[in-house]
Design an enzyme around this catalytic site. Structure first.
Site, mmCIF file in Angstrom:
data_model
loop_
_atom_site.group_PDB
_atom_site.id
_atom_site.type_symbol
_atom_site.label_atom_id
_atom_site.label_comp_id
_atom_site.label_asym_id
_atom_site.label_seq_id
_atom_site.Cartn_x
_atom_site.Cartn_y
_atom_site.Cartn_z
ATOM 1 N N CYS A 145 -7.500 31.149 -30.130
ATOM 2 C CA CYS A 145 -7.373 29.743 -29.752
ATOM 3 C C CYS A 145 -7.870 28.856 -30.888
ATOM 4 O O CYS A 145 -8.685 29.275 -31.731
ATOM 5 C CB CYS A 145 -8.203 29.448 -28.502
ATOM 6 S SG CYS A 145 -7.421 29.948 -26.954
ATOM 7 N N GLU A 180 -9.993 26.573 -30.789
ATOM 8 C CA GLU A 180 -11.440 26.377 -30.725
ATOM 9 C C GLU A 180 -12.197 27.491 -31.442
ATOM 10 O O GLU A 180 -13.320 27.278 -31.917
ATOM 11 C CB GLU A 180 -11.899 26.279 -29.260
ATOM 12 C CG GLU A 180 -11.382 25.044 -28.533
ATOM 13 C CD GLU A 180 -9.995 25.238 -27.908
ATOM 14 O OE1 GLU A 180 -9.260 26.159 -28.318
ATOM 15 O OE2 GLU A 180 -9.657 24.463 -26.995
ATOM 16 N N CYS A 199 -9.230 25.804 -22.773
ATOM 17 C CA CYS A 199 -9.178 26.833 -21.726
ATOM 18 C C CYS A 199 -10.610 27.212 -21.340
ATOM 19 O O CYS A 199 -11.576 26.841 -22.016
ATOM 20 C CB CYS A 199 -8.391 28.052 -22.218
ATOM 21 S SG CYS A 199 -9.250 29.047 -23.451
ATOM 22 N N ASN A 220 -4.685 27.132 -33.464
ATOM 23 C CA ASN A 220 -4.483 28.467 -32.898
ATOM 24 C C ASN A 220 -3.720 29.354 -33.869
ATOM 25 O O ASN A 220 -2.867 28.880 -34.635
ATOM 26 C CB ASN A 220 -3.840 28.415 -31.507
ATOM 27 C CG ASN A 220 -2.548 27.643 -31.425
ATOM 28 O OD1 ASN A 220 -2.273 26.770 -32.242
ATOM 29 N ND2 ASN A 220 -1.743 27.946 -30.430
ATOM 30 N N VAL A 221 -4.062 30.623 -33.828
ATOM 31 C CA VAL A 221 -3.466 31.629 -34.715
ATOM 32 C C VAL A 221 -3.097 32.830 -33.844
ATOM 33 O O VAL A 221 -3.968 33.582 -33.410
ATOM 34 C CB VAL A 221 -4.455 32.046 -35.829
ATOM 35 C CG1 VAL A 221 -3.821 33.100 -36.739
ATOM 36 C CG2 VAL A 221 -4.898 30.838 -36.654
HETATM 37 N N1 THU Z 1 -4.677 27.582 -26.791
HETATM 38 C C1 THU Z 1 -5.650 27.095 -27.599
HETATM 39 O O1 THU Z 1 -5.591 27.207 -28.824
HETATM 40 N N2 THU Z 1 -6.709 26.465 -27.025
HETATM 41 C C2 THU Z 1 -6.841 26.252 -25.690
HETATM 42 O O2 THU Z 1 -7.878 25.776 -25.254
HETATM 43 C C3 THU Z 1 -5.718 26.545 -24.791
HETATM 44 C C4 THU Z 1 -4.717 27.492 -25.343
HETATM 45 C C5 THU Z 1 -3.565 28.305 -27.409
HETATM 46 C C6 THU Z 1 -3.591 29.793 -27.192
HETATM 47 C C7 THU Z 1 -2.139 30.147 -27.406
HETATM 48 O O3 THU Z 1 -1.932 30.343 -28.800
HETATM 49 C C8 THU Z 1 -1.380 28.917 -26.963
HETATM 50 O O4 THU Z 1 -2.329 27.871 -26.886
HETATM 51 C C9 THU Z 1 -0.699 29.061 -25.613
HETATM 52 O O5 THU Z 1 -1.597 29.473 -24.647
#
Ligand code: THU
Length: 137
Positions: A60, A62, A93, A49-50
């Site tokens: 995210c 993904e 998510c 995630n960035v």
């Molecule tokens: N996040 C992801 O990278 N992937 C997911 O499927 C769930 C949430 C990240 C988004 C955000 O940077 C952090 O988790 C908190 O929600």
């Protein structure tokens, strides 16, 4: 149908996801996420995630995974593993389940806290490209 993944395949996915998580840029949520995927030609892909000061535009993990897939030649995702900062299995998510669906489809395998599942099991009755074809005016 693609052959089942071996224990070694899954272990490589998990360790790659943990490595990717270590590169996350998550100063706002303090919730780093890493994900790894295997493409149908054997390529190993990953993402983290960035986040952004404008919270809503954070990416995210993904998103990075799918970008890595497309950038390196496309194809289909056959298996995915997503982890949190502890290296524990994390469920994508809702939005990211849709992203994975586009590039992996119902057969794609995914690790969940309850064990290995298909994308169809974690995104039942998914909306996809077929619906666009069927319902187009
Ligand atoms: N996040 C992801 O990278 N992937 C997911 O499927 C769930 C949430 C990240 C988004 C955000 O940077 C952090 O988790 C908190 O929600």
């Amino acid at each position: 149908m693609a052959p089942a993944l071996t224990q070694d395949d899954w272990e490589l996915l998990r360790s790659t996801a943990v490595e990717a998580m270590g590169q996350a840029y998550a100063p706002y949520s303090n919730f780093p996420v890493g994900v790894a995927g295997l493409a149908d030609d054997g390529r190993l892909l990953s993402g983290c995630n960035v986040e952004n000061a404008s919270y809503a535009v954070g990416l995210c993990a993904e998103c990075g995974l799918v970008s890595d897939l497309v950038r390196t030649g496309g194809g289909r995702l056959v298996a995915v593993w997503c982890v949190d900062s502890r290296g524990e299995t994390l469920m994508p998510c809702g939005r990211c389940r849709q992203l994975l669906w586009e590039h992996g489809g119902e057969q794609c395998r995914i690790q969940t806290p309850e064990g290995e599942r298909s994308l169809a099991e974690i995104l039942p009755q998914a909306f996809g490209a077929d619906d666009l074809t069927k319902g187009a005016r």
